[in-house]
Design an enzyme around this catalytic site. Structure first.
Site, PDB file in Angstrom:
ATOM      1  N   ARG A 176      13.493  32.624  26.009  1.00 37.35           N
ATOM      2  CA  ARG A 176      14.702  31.862  25.705  1.00 37.35           C
ATOM      3  C   ARG A 176      15.532  32.680  24.709  1.00 37.35           C
ATOM      4  O   ARG A 176      14.991  33.469  23.940  1.00 37.35           O
ATOM      5  CB  ARG A 176      14.349  30.511  25.093  1.00 37.35           C
ATOM      6  N   LYS A 208       8.831  26.395  21.846  1.00 34.15           N
ATOM      7  CA  LYS A 208       9.035  25.038  21.333  1.00 34.15           C
ATOM      8  C   LYS A 208       7.773  24.540  20.649  1.00 34.15           C
ATOM      9  O   LYS A 208       6.660  24.788  21.098  1.00 34.15           O
ATOM     10  CB  LYS A 208       9.423  24.108  22.492  1.00 34.15           C
ATOM     11  N   HIS A 250      20.435  30.443  29.848  1.00 31.76           N
ATOM     12  CA  HIS A 250      19.130  30.416  30.506  1.00 31.76           C
ATOM     13  C   HIS A 250      19.100  31.213  31.810  1.00 31.76           C
ATOM     14  O   HIS A 250      18.069  31.269  32.473  1.00 31.76           O
ATOM     15  CB  HIS A 250      18.743  28.959  30.794  1.00 31.76           C
ATOM     16  N   ARG A 281      16.414  33.887  32.125  1.00 31.77           N
ATOM     17  CA  ARG A 281      15.085  33.247  32.133  1.00 31.77           C
ATOM     18  C   ARG A 281      14.795  32.671  33.518  1.00 31.77           C
ATOM     19  O   ARG A 281      13.698  32.826  34.053  1.00 31.77           O
ATOM     20  CB  ARG A 281      15.043  32.169  31.052  1.00 31.77           C
ATOM     21  N   HIS A 296       5.582  27.071  29.388  1.00 33.81           N
ATOM     22  CA  HIS A 296       5.677  25.658  29.758  1.00 33.81           C
ATOM     23  C   HIS A 296       4.342  24.963  29.488  1.00 33.81           C
ATOM     24  O   HIS A 296       3.280  25.501  29.815  1.00 33.81           O
ATOM     25  CB  HIS A 296       6.024  25.506  31.243  1.00 33.81           C
ATOM     26  N   TYR A 306      10.905  25.862  40.009  1.00 32.49           N
ATOM     27  CA  TYR A 306      11.340  27.166  40.488  1.00 32.49           C
ATOM     28  C   TYR A 306      10.880  27.433  41.919  1.00 32.49           C
ATOM     29  O   TYR A 306      11.466  28.243  42.623  1.00 32.49           O
ATOM     30  CB  TYR A 306      10.834  28.280  39.568  1.00 32.49           C
TER      31      TYR A 306
END
Length: 324
Positions: A167, A196, A268, A271, A294, A303
């Site tokens: 990111r 995150k 993004h 990414r 993730h 995706y």
């Protein structure tokens, strides 16, 4: 209670809108949307011969939702998000009517708004990514001239974003020591990304990103650091401070514009392209999950929808029973 059940629909809607304006203090634009949605609902009920609250059934509300999605002579079909907003207004109205004693039954309580269509991540083709990276500059400028420190930084930043799936916030948060360029063995090059929730992940760095970062560290960063306060930050701005997320986005936007890719390129984009191209190349979705950081593989599986056209193409050309 008989009088309450005879409450005219128009009067009940006006009472609900007054409630939203006075007691809940909704903004004027939001209130206008509710008014428009409920006006359409009243028109539907009138056309169906429904004149009071007690005559509205769950099937009535369901039919209204279906009418929103199909459209009519006066209204184009609504997408899932717009139809869901209208149904929310209708559900709120009927809930208010029960709470205010205007009727005893809520016919809309079990009618669920349609789920919005899953938005597929935007991914660039490999050729477009290469054009974007070239447009960032470095290691040489126009006509073979030596690239300046900002061009070297921009190229290193975008190569790292695409080469690791980081990111933008993770990339600008990197310190020099977070990148191992593999001096002894280039295959050992890695970057430590902090995602995150402070979760860390170690991601391999490919040759192009490694070379771009090396060129920036050797010939660009030392010139930028000057008397700035970037400290250990990997990516610096022109004043020697840590590059901000907004400035990194500007780097991407400028490169996209120079490459003729200004439309649809977001922070993004690289990414998304990283993940899509890995899956197109045969990478396991769980490996991509780890690389992207993730928490759940279901987040990554969006995706796989992006690559369905590739799957169809392979199927059509390879399966003996694919064509008539």
């Amino acid at each position: 209670m008989a009088e309450a059940r005879a409450e005219p629909l128009g009067a009940a809607v006006r009472g609900y809108l007054d409630h939203l304006a006075v007691e809940r203090g909704l903004a004027a634009n939001t209130l206008s949307s509710y008014r428009r949605d409920l006006r359409r609902y009243l028109g539907f009920l009138d056309a169906a011969g429904v004149t009071d609250l007690d005559s509205v059934t769950e099937a009535t509300v369901t039919d209204f939702l279906a009418a929103l999605r199909t459209g009519d002579a006066d209204h184009p079909p609504l997408g899932a998000a717009s139809a869901a907003r209208t149904v929310v207004a209708v559900r709120g109205f009927h809930r208010f009517a029960v709470g205010d004693g205007l009727t005893e039954v809520d016919p809309a309580g079990a009618v669920k708004p349609p789920a919005p269509a899953k938005r597929l991540p935007k991914a660039l083709g490999v050729g477009d990514v290469e054009a974007l990276l070239e447009a960032a500059g470095g290691p040489e400028g126009p006509d073979g001239a030596v690239a300046g420190p900002l061009a070297l930084r921009d190229r290193a930043l975008l190569e790292l974003l695409y080469g690791t799936g980081a990111r933008i916030s993770e990339a600008v948060g990197l310190d020099v020591d977070d990148v191992t360029t593999g001096d002894r063995d280039p295959e050992d090059a890695t970057v430590l990304l902090r995602g995150k929730g402070g979760k860390e992940r170690l991601v391999p760095v490919g040759r192009y990103a490694r070379d771009a970062v090396d060129a920036y560290l050797v010939r660009g960063r030392a010139e930028l650091v000057g008397s700035g306060r970037g400290g250990a930050a990997l990516f610096l701005n022109s004043r020697g401070g840590r590059l901000s997320r907004q400035s990194a986005w500007a780097v991407l936007s400028r490169a996209a514009e120079r490459a003729g890719l200004a439309q649809g390129v977001s922070p993004h984009t690289l990414r998304h392209s990283f993940a899509t191209h890995l899956l197109d190349g045969g990478a396991d979705v769980r490996v991509v999950q780890e690389l992207l950081g993730h928490a759940s593989v279901t987040t990554t599986q969006v995706y796989t929808l992006v690559t369905v056209d590739n799957l169809r193409e392979v199927f059509a050309t390879a399966h003996p029973r694919a064509r008539a």
